[in-house]
Design a protein around this motif. Structure first.
Motif, short mmCIF file in Angstrom:
data_model
loop_
_atom_site.label_atom_id
_atom_site.label_comp_id
_atom_site.label_asym_id
_atom_site.label_seq_id
_atom_site.Cartn_x
_atom_site.Cartn_y
_atom_site.Cartn_z
N ILE A 1 -6.39 -1.46 -7.07
CA ILE A 1 -6.50 0.00 -6.95
C ILE A 1 -7.79 0.41 -7.66
O ILE A 1 -7.95 0.19 -8.86
N VAL B 1 2.74 3.93 -10.33
CA VAL B 1 2.51 2.48 -10.28
C VAL B 1 3.64 1.72 -10.97
O VAL B 1 4.22 0.79 -10.40
N ILE C 1 2.17 2.04 -3.64
CA ILE C 1 1.27 2.48 -4.71
C ILE C 1 0.45 3.70 -4.34
O ILE C 1 -0.15 4.34 -5.22
N GLU C 2 0.36 4.05 -3.06
CA GLU C 2 -0.40 5.23 -2.68
C GLU C 2 0.44 6.50 -2.71
O GLU C 2 -0.08 7.59 -2.92
N SER D 1 -11.22 7.15 -4.70
CA SER D 1 -10.12 6.18 -4.87
C SER D 1 -9.99 5.34 -3.61
O SER D 1 -10.25 5.82 -2.49
N ARG E 1 0.83 -1.21 0.00
CA ARG E 1 0.00 0.00 0.00
C ARG E 1 0.87 1.26 0.00
O ARG E 1 0.54 2.25 -0.66
N LEU F 1 -2.23 8.87 -5.03
CA LEU F 1 -3.50 8.33 -5.51
C LEU F 1 -4.65 9.29 -5.23
O LEU F 1 -5.55 9.46 -6.07
N VAL G 1 -7.71 1.58 -2.12
CA VAL G 1 -6.81 0.46 -2.33
C VAL G 1 -7.28 -0.70 -1.46
O VAL G 1 -7.42 -0.55 -0.23
#
Length: 702
Positions: free
Chosen positions: A289, A136, A112-113, A301, A109, A119, A303
């Motif tokens: 995601i 990403v 990718i955040e 958004s 997490r 995000l 995750v």
């Protein structure tokens, strides 16, 4: 009272003791009842003992006490079995949990955040493509020392760092809506044609091919699961594109997708799926995601990461000691559940309607049903995962993506069921704590408080729902957190716990918002909390001042005392073993107690004999003087003793009343003396004032 076999057959060849219980006759195995207040009638070997002269009340007491004893011991066995089961369940859940899975999910997490483009900052379709390129892809396709070390260890699967590798490529799945003609129909727009892309729904979701040369096609995902998001509900199917594990190819694919208008105003959701495998623990993580593009322009958004440990995918996991221990405890839990189901079914046979009137029994069946459901789902996951051959195809094709979302959701369901079971099991501890000597009074106090707390809770819920409806109607079209009744209830609950503030309502509509906020806080934080505290205080006061019914110790059955009964049974058996195996020690321990008890009984018997003599003389005098030989019978010895105690109580009551009156009079006298003292001080002050005035006058004359 239950019928006895034969005319008093239970009491043949028995001795009566003063303990008020049953004992075994010396030299035989017959169960001997003992009646309080009766002495032991010794028997001579070879002769027939005399039958004890038992009243109906004493016989009822003996049978009822033995039944109560058996019920207490049975209840104690049930308590012990439950706590053993609770201990096994707790250990099973501890061994089944895996802290490394949580650390893996947090690690993914964080990758990718956060990055060059976060995000939460994605609000448009172009920003979504930039997020893919700059956050990403670098996070999952990074070419670093760690990934090179991982490739040196093994060339299978694409590494994202040393311990973690991607199983397959990166999948993009789009939910798309149809282009609709004449969206707004009405007299205002009757002369116009308005086209739009409506909100997602079963009728508006598009499944038509599109793009250059119609290359984007709608595809089914048999192993996926539906998703309920913030702005809509989405099926597991959609327009699917898989990015390569090669970083240059992946960036080229993203550029082509943007060039070919893969996503646009028709896009209502984009799901970015990938699977990570941790080589150190053998744990899989399915990451998704979610980017939702609402028809009103908002973007949400989220995750979602679900982990799959080896023991969740196969029985026994990797076969190490921890996995096998967790499996063993799981089997023990299942055995306990089957045992409890058998026990409960036996109780149902005694009366199904009376059985289900008890709420604890309903809770027991709910708990067992959830445990069996969790075990059944776990077995289904083992079978399903065994047939999927996870990661086998990706050994030869790194870019192949096969969704594990369905299995991961089933594993998550097992965890949720076990978490609910944990709450129910530990709530059932209250059922057994009410039998414990230490917590019995506390549980009774809490139970009495429910008489007032339940109506208060109902009123609280009704009023809270009304306020939620008010905030939803007044601000639902302006504040997203209050847009639905459910979200308004959640938001007001957080406001009640001071987790969020209601200032957005005040900022939008100061007059109405401030009035509603003030009323909300007055009703719930001022009145509601104080009423709750008053309810608790009233329950404690009632439990403290309530006059307990005094039981006659002579005929106390010791009902609802399973723990105390177990202690009495252990003491009796220990005493019996000491008497058989160490008579000298038994004599030293219990001999002095017997002598002391015998001395006390002798004094009591002596006093009772004197009372009987007085009774006999009084009976003789009264019967001769007033009623002759057939006069009325005088009170019995027991009634006389109770009368004496009653008279003593009356005397003590009168003495206490006189003491209170004396204290009251003394208080009045002290008060009057204090008043006289104040008057004397006042007179002294005035006298001193007159003296000073006179001295001043004389000084002026001189």
């Amino acid at each position: 009272m239950k019928a006895l076999p034969g005319p008093d057959a239970r009491f043949q060849n028995q001795q009566i003791a003063t303990t008020g219980s049953y004992r075994h006759q010396a030299g035989g195995g017959a169960l001997v009842p003992t009646v309080p207040g009766k002495g032991i009638e010794p028997t001579v070997p070879g002769t027939q003992p005399t039958r004890p002269n038992l009243t109906d009340k004493q016989m009822d007491f003996l049978v009822a006490k033995e039944e109560t004893r058996q019920e207490n011991l049975s209840e104690c066995r049930g308590i012990c079995m439950f706590f053993v089961f609770l201990f096994v369940f707790t250990l099973g859940m501890i061994f089944d949990s895996n802290s490394s899975s949580a650390r893996l999910a947090d690690h993914i997490r964080d990758k990718i955040e956060h990055g060059p483009i976060e995000l939460v900052s994605v609000k448009t379709i172009p920003q979504m493509y930039d997020y893919l390129r700059q956050t990403v892809v670098p996070a999952l396709y990074e070419n670093s020392t760690d990934t090179n070390m991982a490739l040196d260890l093994s060339s299978y699967y694409h590494p994202i760092d040393v311990p973690n590798r991607m199983v397959g490529g990166l999948r993009l799945r789009q939910a798309r809506v149809k282009y609709t003609e004449d969206c707004q129909v009405g007299p205002l727009f009757a002369s116009y044609t308005i086209r739009c892309y409506p909100a997602i729904g079963p009728e508006t979701e598009s499944q038509d091919v599109f793009g250059p040369e119609l290359k984007f096609q709608y595809q089914k995902d048999s192993t996926g699961t539906p998703y309920v998001g913030y702005l809509g509900s989405y099926s597991p199917d959609g327009y699917i594109e898989v990015l390569s594990t090669d970083v240059s190819k992946a960036n080229t694919q993203i550029d082509n997708l943007q060039k070919d208008d893969f996503s646009g105003p028709w896009t209502r959701a984009l799901f970015i799926d990938f699977i990570v495998w941790n080589s150190n623990f053998g744990t899989y993580a399915t990451a998704t995601i979610n980017l939702e593009f609402g028809a009103s322009g908002g973007v949400a958004s989220h995750v979602a990461i679900l982990t799959l440990s080896p023991r969740a995918l196969s029985a026994g996991g990797l076969g190490d000691s921890t996995d096998m221990t967790a499996m063993a405890f799981l089997v023990l839990v299942l055995i306990f559940v089957l045992y409890f189901m058998f026990e409960e079914s036996q109780e149902i046979k005694q009366g199904i309607f009376a059985y289900f009137k008890d709420g604890w029994n309903v809770l027991d069946w709910l708990n067992m049903a959830l445990l069996l459901t969790a075990f059944g789902v776990r077995i289904f996951v083992w079978i399903e995962a065994g047939g999927m051959q996870i990661g086998v195809a990706q050994l030869t094709d790194k870019d192949l993506f096969k969704s594990m979302r369905g299995v991961a959701v089933m594993v998550e369901l097992v965890k949720l069921l076990n978490s609910v079971n944990a709450v129910i099991l530990y709530a059932k501890v209250v059922k057994y704590l009410r039998h414990m000597p230490v917590t019995k009074d506390l549980i009774k106090t809490f139970w009495k408080a429910l008489d007032l707390f339940v109506p208060f809770l109902c009123m609280f819920v009704i009023a809270f729902t009304g306020f939620a409806m008010s905030f939803n109607v007044g601000f639902g079209d302006k504040i997203w957190e209050l847009s639905t009744l459910g979200s308004a209830l959640t938001y007001l609950s957080r406001a009640f716990l001071k987790d969020v503030k209601l200032m957005p309502a005040y900022s939008i509509m100061p007059a109405f918002g401030s009035l509603l906020i003030i009323i909300f806080y007055i009703v719930f934080l001022v009145l509601g909390v104080n009423v709750l505290f008053a309810t608790i205080t009233d329950a404690m006061l009632r439990a403290k001042t309530e006059e307990r019914q005094k039981k006659d110790d002579q005929y106390d059955l010791h009902e609802d005392e399973p723990v105390e009964e177990f202690i009495r049974e252990v003491r009796k058996r220990v005493k019996r073993q000491i008497r058989r195996r160490a008579p000298r020690i038994y004599k030293k321990i219990y001999g002095k107690k017997r002598k002391a008890i015998a001395g006390v009984h002798a004094v009591e018997d002596k006093n009772i004999d004197k009372a009987e003599i007085v009774l006999a003389e009084s009976e003789s005098d009264e019967s001769n003087d007033e009623f002759g030989d057939h006069g009325p019978q005088l009170p019995s010895k027991e009634n006389l003793m109770k009368s004496i105690e009653h008279m003593a109580g009356r005397i003590l009551s009168e003495v206490s009343i006189v003491g209170i009156e004396i204290k009251s009079e003394l208080h009045d006298v002290c008060e009057r003396v204090a008043q006289m003292q104040m008057a004397v001080e006042e007179l002294s002050m005035r006298t001193d004032g007159v003296r000073l005035d006179q001295e001043e006058f004389l000084a002026m004359q001189g």
